[in-house]
Design an enzyme around this catalytic site. Structure first.
Site, PDB file in Angstrom:
ATOM      1  N   LYS A   1       0.863  -1.183   0.000  1.00 30.80           N
ATOM      2  CA  LYS A   1       0.000   0.000   0.000  1.00 30.80           C
ATOM      3  C   LYS A   1       0.895   1.227   0.000  1.00 30.80           C
ATOM      4  O   LYS A   1       2.020   1.172   0.496  1.00 30.80           O
ATOM      5  CB  LYS A   1      -0.885   0.027   1.254  1.00 30.80           C
ATOM      6  CG  LYS A   1      -2.065   0.970   1.156  1.00 30.80           C
ATOM      7  CD  LYS A   1      -3.214   0.295   0.462  1.00 30.80           C
ATOM      8  CE  LYS A   1      -4.394   1.200   0.250  1.00 30.80           C
ATOM      9  NZ  LYS A   1      -5.567   0.433  -0.210  1.00 30.80           N
TER      10      LYS A   1
ATOM     11  N   ASP B   1      -7.070   4.308  -4.420  1.00 31.92           N
ATOM     12  CA  ASP B   1      -7.739   4.159  -3.114  1.00 31.92           C
ATOM     13  C   ASP B   1      -8.335   5.545  -2.858  1.00 31.92           C
ATOM     14  O   ASP B   1      -8.570   6.297  -3.811  1.00 31.92           O
ATOM     15  CB  ASP B   1      -6.739   3.716  -2.028  1.00 31.92           C
ATOM     16  CG  ASP B   1      -7.428   3.275  -0.740  1.00 31.92           C
ATOM     17  OD1 ASP B   1      -7.937   2.150  -0.684  1.00 31.92           O
ATOM     18  OD2 ASP B   1      -7.486   4.071   0.231  1.00 31.92           O
TER      19      ASP B   1
HETATM   20  P1  NDP Z   1     -12.914   7.835  -2.764  1.00 31.81           P
HETATM   21  O1  NDP Z   1     -11.839   8.820  -2.571  1.00 31.81           O
HETATM   22  O2  NDP Z   1     -13.480   7.643  -4.120  1.00 31.81           O
HETATM   23  O3  NDP Z   1     -14.145   8.157  -1.792  1.00 31.81           O
HETATM   24  C1  NDP Z   1     -13.949   8.215  -0.424  1.00 31.81           C
HETATM   25  C2  NDP Z   1     -15.265   8.597   0.231  1.00 31.81           C
HETATM   26  O4  NDP Z   1     -15.152   8.411   1.622  1.00 31.81           O
HETATM   27  C3  NDP Z   1     -15.648  10.046   0.020  1.00 31.81           C
HETATM   28  O5  NDP Z   1     -17.022  10.162   0.032  1.00 31.81           O
HETATM   29  C4  NDP Z   1     -15.003  10.712   1.219  1.00 31.81           C
HETATM   30  O6  NDP Z   1     -15.588  11.946   1.583  1.00 31.81           O
HETATM   31  C5  NDP Z   1     -15.241   9.680   2.298  1.00 31.81           C
HETATM   32  N1  NDP Z   1     -14.176   9.787   3.303  1.00 31.81           N
HETATM   33  C6  NDP Z   1     -12.853   9.655   3.101  1.00 31.81           C
HETATM   34  N2  NDP Z   1     -12.167   9.849   4.237  1.00 31.81           N
HETATM   35  C7  NDP Z   1     -13.100  10.117   5.169  1.00 31.81           C
HETATM   36  C8  NDP Z   1     -13.009  10.417   6.537  1.00 31.81           C
HETATM   37  N3  NDP Z   1     -11.824  10.463   7.175  1.00 31.81           N
HETATM   38  N4  NDP Z   1     -14.177  10.640   7.194  1.00 31.81           N
HETATM   39  C9  NDP Z   1     -15.370  10.584   6.549  1.00 31.81           C
HETATM   40  N5  NDP Z   1     -15.496  10.317   5.234  1.00 31.81           N
HETATM   41  C10 NDP Z   1     -14.383  10.081   4.565  1.00 31.81           C
HETATM   42  O7  NDP Z   1     -12.341   6.463  -2.189  1.00 31.81           O
HETATM   43  P2  NDP Z   1     -12.866   4.964  -2.418  1.00 31.81           P
HETATM   44  O8  NDP Z   1     -14.330   4.949  -2.633  1.00 31.81           O
HETATM   45  O9  NDP Z   1     -11.981   4.359  -3.414  1.00 31.81           O
HETATM   46  O10 NDP Z   1     -12.507   4.295  -1.011  1.00 31.81           O
HETATM   47  C11 NDP Z   1     -13.460   4.194   0.039  1.00 31.81           C
HETATM   48  C12 NDP Z   1     -13.019   3.085   0.979  1.00 31.81           C
HETATM   49  O11 NDP Z   1     -12.969   1.846   0.251  1.00 31.81           O
HETATM   50  C13 NDP Z   1     -11.648   3.237   1.603  1.00 31.81           C
HETATM   51  O12 NDP Z   1     -11.659   2.672   2.886  1.00 31.81           O
HETATM   52  C14 NDP Z   1     -10.753   2.400   0.694  1.00 31.81           C
HETATM   53  O13 NDP Z   1      -9.583   1.975   1.350  1.00 31.81           O
HETATM   54  C15 NDP Z   1     -11.703   1.237   0.423  1.00 31.81           C
HETATM   55  N6  NDP Z   1     -11.408   0.430  -0.749  1.00 31.81           N
HETATM   56  C16 NDP Z   1     -11.296   0.980  -1.996  1.00 31.81           C
HETATM   57  C17 NDP Z   1     -11.063   0.180  -3.094  1.00 31.81           C
HETATM   58  C18 NDP Z   1     -11.031   0.718  -4.468  1.00 31.81           C
HETATM   59  O14 NDP Z   1     -10.935  -0.080  -5.407  1.00 31.81           O
HETATM   60  N7  NDP Z   1     -11.127   2.026  -4.687  1.00 31.81           N
HETATM   61  C19 NDP Z   1     -10.862  -1.262  -2.945  1.00 31.81           C
HETATM   62  C20 NDP Z   1     -11.070  -1.755  -1.605  1.00 31.81           C
HETATM   63  C21 NDP Z   1     -11.312  -0.928  -0.559  1.00 31.81           C
HETATM   64  P3  NDP Z   1     -14.850  13.326   1.233  1.00 31.81           P
HETATM   65  O15 NDP Z   1     -15.066  13.519  -0.229  1.00 31.81           O
HETATM   66  O16 NDP Z   1     -15.501  14.344   2.078  1.00 31.81           O
HETATM   67  O17 NDP Z   1     -13.397  13.145   1.586  1.00 31.81           O
HETATM   68  O1  2IT Z   2      -7.886  -1.598  -0.704  1.00 34.51           O
HETATM   69  C1  2IT Z   2      -7.850  -2.080  -1.845  1.00 34.51           C
HETATM   70  O2  2IT Z   2      -7.969  -3.294  -2.034  1.00 34.51           O
HETATM   71  C2  2IT Z   2      -7.678  -1.161  -2.979  1.00 34.51           C
HETATM   72  N1  2IT Z   2      -7.640   0.039  -2.769  1.00 34.51           N
HETATM   73  C3  2IT Z   2      -7.519  -1.714  -4.360  1.00 34.51           C
HETATM   74  C4  2IT Z   2      -6.108  -2.162  -4.607  1.00 34.51           C
HETATM   75  C5  2IT Z   2      -5.792  -2.568  -6.013  1.00 34.51           C
HETATM   76  O3  2IT Z   2      -4.606  -2.874  -6.229  1.00 34.51           O
HETATM   77  O4  2IT Z   2      -6.661  -2.603  -6.873  1.00 34.51           O
END
Ligand code: NDP
Ligand code: 2IT
Length: 445
Positions: A125, A165
């Site tokens: 990561k 992420d």
């Molecule tokens: P994005 O940046 O697209 O969206 C993040 C969302 O979460 C936004 O709505 C953001 O609000 C909110 N957020 C972020 N930080 C905080 C915080 N500290 N408190 C409250 N709200 C928060 O990210 P993703 O959708 O990609 O990721 C969301 C989650 O999913 C994370 O935990 C990530 O690790 C996990 N994840 C993502 C994957 C992926 O493929 N993208 C894969 C597996 C897990 P704001 O706009 O106000 O910051």
């Molecule tokens: O937390 C996760 O699994 C991710 N943000 C996706 C990682 C990836 O390599 O697609």
């Protein structure tokens, strides 16, 4: 003190202040007792001591210049945690809260998540404390170029393959890829989550959210139930929340909330395709706040709150770590929630997890429920290596098969080790075992 408690204690002492990392280690290790009872070679050969120590951590300076011509300095990280199963693989997070402890918790989780995907990927990561909010496209580009100017020497298609992420989506992956290609003079699958026109995989943007809903459906099947008709609470409004919502709509469920770091909206009529399209435009293009949904559709907005007080059948935390604490978990269960499928990484505190397990609800922990994203990244790597692209239907079918396989692996490990229905035990044991066996095979690594 038991052997496992000793290791958890050691991790806390050796990594002071890294609270999220402590939490992630404690969650995994405390599941492993029944496994260690049957495999004395794991403790004889110090697999636990080895597995909690990252293979490599890189921390670097990221100097860049903002639009006013002012110097800016951020900190960059890449934690290459474990390569027993394949090249390091895992996303990059750009968020002001990023620090070493958060990077290590995410990389540690990624090791076991990637193990569960059925594909061959190690865990890593990275990211930065850079805040993309309020920055121009040019500022984001200059930052990404500076970030990659250091990161490029540590990654490669057979070494370490980053992705997105929080705060890293298609725009950032594009800028990062462009800079890698200039420096390395190679057009190669060094990042996943690329746009489809130049090496990305169809369904990768959708994969994490879709996967979390597929995993939910698999859990419900074990009780002869389905997601159809269920009222669902979703947190976040980024990549994972958007495509969780989309799949819920497709499968006949009713998503009623979305949130961001300022608050949440509650739409009792349900978020439909048209409203979701508004959210996607608002968040991905205009980069606005979720409050604007409430203004447009005349629904309540709760400033500074999370959506867990809204009565629901199922909850899909899709924002960030520790967004559900013990009280939130209590509230969800009390209001009739029978399922939690974690799209975010470690969204529930250890106390919150206990509430879900004690209540006997269907609780799909992050490393299983959100593994569809990285699994589809693995499929993107395969397509890049073969220099061809699969159709959306093909990738979606593989994603669904992988989520079913992950569910089956978790359910059978839980059963085999005496905790049927406990997906936390199941995911940790099944994920850990494959990594541990590979480490034993590979000697003193
Ligand atoms: P994005 O940046 O697209 O969206 C993040 C969302 O979460 C936004 O709505 C953001 O609000 C909110 N957020 C972020 N930080 C905080 C915080 N500290 N408190 C409250 N709200 C928060 O990210 P993703 O959708 O990609 O990721 C969301 C989650 O999913 C994370 O935990 C990530 O690790 C996990 N994840 C993502 C994957 C992926 O493929 N993208 C894969 C597996 C897990 P704001 O706009 O106000 O910051
Ligand atoms: O937390 C996760 O699994 C991710 N943000 C996706 C990682 C990836 O390599 O697609």
């Amino acid at each position: 003190m038991s052997y496992i408690e000793e290791i958890v204690d050691l991790v806390k002492k050796r990594n002071p202040g890294e609270y999220e990392f402590h939490q992630a280690v404690e969650e995994v290790l405390t599941s492993l007792e029944p496994l260690l009872d049957r495999h004395p070679e794991y403790w004889e050969e110090k697999i636990l001591e080895r597995i909690v120590e990252p293979e490599r951590v890189v921390i670097f300076r990221i100097p860049w210049m903002d639009d006013r011509g002012e110097y800016q300095i951020n900190r960059g990280f890449r934690v290459q945690f474990n390569s027993a199963l394949g090249p390091y693989k895992g996303g990059l997070r750009f968020h002001p809260t990023v620090n070493l402890g958060i990077m290590k918790f995410l990389a540690f989780e990624q090791v076991f998540k990637n193990s569960l995907t059925t594909l061959n990927m190690g865990g890593g990561k990275g990211g930065s404390d850079f805040d993309p909010k309020g920055k121009s496209d040019n500022e984001v580009m200059r930052f990404c170029q500076s970030f990659m100017t250091e990161l490029y020497r540590h990654i490669g298609p057979d070494t370490d393959v980053p992705a997105g992420d929080i705060g890293v989506g298609a725009r950032e992956i594009g800028y990062l890829f462009g800079q890698y290609k200039r420096i390395a003079n190679e057009f190669t699958g060094v990042l996943t989550g690329k746009s489809v026109g130049w090496g990305g995989s169809l369904i990768r943007p959708e994969a994490t959210g879709y996967g979390a809903v597929y995993f939910a459906e698999e859990m419900l099947k074990t009780r002869g139930d389905s997601i159809k008709g269920k009222t669902c609470v979703v947190s976040g409004s980024g990549n994972v929340a958007q495509f969780t919502t989309q799949k819920l709509i497709h499968m006949g469920a009713k998503p009623v909330t979305l949130s961001d770091s300022n608050g949440f909206i509650h739409d009792p009529d349900g978020i439909n395709e048209e409203k979701l399209a508004f959210v996607m435009e608002l968040k991905n293009i205009k980069r606005g706040r979720i409050r604007e949904y409430a203004e447009k559709y005349g629904v309540p907005y709760y400033e500074g709150e999370r959506p867990w007080s809204i009565a629901c059948d199922a909850a899909f935390p899709s924002a960030t770590q520790n967004e559900i604490d013990r009280d939130d978990a209590d509230t969800l269960v009390r209001n009739g929630c029978i399922l939690v499928s974690e799209g975010a990484n470690m969204p529930t505190t250890l106390e919150g997890v206990d509430v879900f397990l004690n209540a006997g609800i269907l609780y799909g922990p992050a490393k299983a429920a959100n593994a569809g994203g990285v699994a589809t990244s693995g499929l993107e790597m395969s397509q890049n290596a073969m220099r061809l692209s699969w159709s959306a239907d093909d990738v979606d079918r593989r994603l669904r098969e992988i989520m079913t396989a992950i569910h089956r692996a978790c359910a059978s490990a839980a059963e085999e080790y005496g905790h049927p229905g406990n997906y936390v035990m199941g995911a940790n044991i099944a994920g850990f075992k494959k990594v541990a066996e590979a480490m034993l095979d590979q000697g003193l690594v």
